[in-house]
Motif scaffolding. Structure first.
Motif, PDB file in Angstrom:
ATOM      1  N   SER A 107      11.857 -11.747  -7.038  1.00 32.85           N
ATOM      2  CA  SER A 107      13.112 -12.493  -6.983  1.00 32.85           C
ATOM      3  C   SER A 107      13.064 -13.434  -5.793  1.00 32.85           C
ATOM      4  CB  SER A 107      14.284 -11.536  -6.834  1.00 32.85           C
ATOM      5  OG  SER A 107      14.315 -11.028  -5.518  1.00 32.85           O
ATOM      6  N   ASN A 108      14.129 -14.150  -5.609  1.00 29.42           N
ATOM      7  CA  ASN A 108      14.166 -15.077  -4.478  1.00 29.42           C
ATOM      8  C   ASN A 108      14.513 -14.371  -3.173  1.00 29.42           C
ATOM      9  OD1 ASN A 108      13.572 -17.306  -6.063  1.00 29.42           O
ATOM     10  ND2 ASN A 108      15.717 -17.552  -6.662  1.00 29.42           N
ATOM     11  N   ARG A 109      14.884 -13.121  -3.274  1.00 33.17           N
ATOM     12  CA  ARG A 109      15.264 -12.377  -2.076  1.00 33.17           C
ATOM     13  C   ARG A 109      14.040 -11.691  -1.480  1.00 33.17           C
ATOM     14  NH1 ARG A 109      19.745  -9.232  -1.363  1.00 33.17           N
ATOM     15  NH2 ARG A 109      18.512  -7.453  -2.024  1.00 33.17           N
ATOM     16  N   THR A 110      13.695 -12.066  -0.246  1.00 37.89           N
ATOM     17  CA  THR A 110      12.539 -11.464   0.404  1.00 37.89           C
ATOM     18  C   THR A 110      12.693  -9.952   0.500  1.00 37.89           C
ATOM     19  OG1 THR A 110      12.315 -13.455   1.710  1.00 37.89           O
ATOM     20  CG2 THR A 110      11.085 -11.555   2.460  1.00 37.89           C
ATOM     21  N   ALA A 111      13.935  -9.515   0.641  1.00 35.44           N
ATOM     22  CA  ALA A 111      14.170  -8.080   0.782  1.00 35.44           C
ATOM     23  C   ALA A 111      13.681  -7.306  -0.443  1.00 35.44           C
ATOM     24  CB  ALA A 111      15.653  -7.819   0.999  1.00 35.44           C
ATOM     25  N   ASP A 112      13.612  -7.986  -1.581  1.00 36.04           N
ATOM     26  CA  ASP A 112      13.173  -7.310  -2.811  1.00 36.04           C
ATOM     27  C   ASP A 112      11.653  -7.301  -2.969  1.00 36.04           C
ATOM     28  OD1 ASP A 112      15.775  -6.852  -3.476  1.00 36.04           O
ATOM     29  OD2 ASP A 112      15.954  -8.620  -4.759  1.00 36.04           O
TER      30      ASP A 112
END
Lengths: 129, 176
Positions: A107-112
């Motif tokens: 996804s676009n979320r680095t946290a993911d």
């Protein structure tokens, strides 16, 4: 995604039962096997697909959140960029590092982001599992 | 436990290193052979785990066989390190180097460790050698792109296929 699937399941199911004229309308199952939703596949890219749900909403689903059966269907239907993988002992192994990278950055979320474990071994993978 | 962690926390990718200059040629087995007894660290030429960021940068390596208990520790270390990298990507290289240095110190007991982890490094020459490979690699090549590693896989465990190819096998160590 889990919340979204829960919220739309009833509506989506009703829509699907009303008739699936479009071959891209089907039930989709997540990678836990616990949740299913009906939706029309409207677009795809290397790491996700977009579904049009029966209530008119569009939802982007990372490939890594789809069941292996759904990913296999995408490949069979000619979405050639879908990653090739083998499931051995319940673990999905990607043959191509680029596919693994796309899934890892789902996804676009680095946290993911997830790390990739690259298993380098002398011999065919099936011999080690 | 390990399987669940691999499924939930990692994306798995496999490479057959047959023909690779770093791959050993000794003790080959058919896939259907019954596995023999292995201790941690053996076959460092023939089995390696490389842990990569989604961008394809190597931030941790495990050379050689690991039993379940040891592998579990490696996966835990990897997850912790990856999370640190994610939270401070600008310092990723130094984070990788520091984490491996601290781990090496802890394993050797040089930081006043209670000896909790000494058994890992004290588990035999194979394991000590593998841990040294992994530490040296992280120190010298933090976040090395996988593409560069593939061009020269000997960076991790040296030359494996023939002692005549390079001086890396001087001393009689050939293969895994």
């Amino acid at each position: 995604m889990r919340r979204l699937i829960c919220a739309t399941l009833a509506l989506a199911s009703a829509g699907a039962l009303a008739g699936e004229r479009n071959s891209n309308v089907r039930f989709w199952t997540d990678n836990t096997g616990d949740f299913t939703v009906s939706g029309e596949l409207t677009s795809s890219d290397r790491d996700s697909i977009t579904l049009l749900l029966s209530d008119g909403d569009r939802v982007r689903v990372p490939l890594r959140r789809l069941s292996s059966a759904d990913r296999a269907w995408l490949r069979l239907e000619g979405y050639s960029h879908q990653p090739s993988s083998t499931e051995i002992s319940g673990i999905e192994w990607f043959a191509d590092l680029k596919d693994a990278q796309a899934i890892a950055a789902g996804s676009n979320r680095t946290a993911d982001d997830k790390p990739i474990m690259c298993f380098r071994a002398l011999g065919d993978l099936s011999g080690f599992m | 436990m390990i399987r669940e962690s691999l499924k939930a926390d990692f994306v798995c990718h496999a490479i057959n290193t047959e023909g690779d200059p770093s791959a050993g040629g000794s003790h080959a087995h058919a896939p259907s052979d019954k596995p023999g007894q292995c201790s941690d660290g053996v076959a460092n030429q023939n089995v390696q785990l490389l842990f990569l960021t989604p961008r394809g940068e190597i931030f941790h390596t495990v050379s050689g066989f690991r039993g379940p208990s040891s592998l579990k520790q490696e996966l835990a270390f990897t997850k912790l390190l990856f999370n640190k990298i994610k939270t401070d990507p600008d310092s990723a290289k130094s984070i990788v180097q520091r984490a491996h240095r601290e781990r090496r110190d802890d394993q050797s007991g040089s930081r006043g460790s209670s000896g909790r982890n000494r058994s890992r490094s004290g588990g035999g020459g194979n394991l000590r050698r593998s841990l040294q490979f992994d530490y040296t690699f992280a120190k010298k090549y933090p976040l090395l792109p996988m593409q560069e590693f593939e061009r020269n896989p000997r960076l991790l465990v040296g030359n494996g296929s023939s002692m005549f190819v390079s001086g890396a096998a001087v001393g009689g160590r050939i293969g895994g």
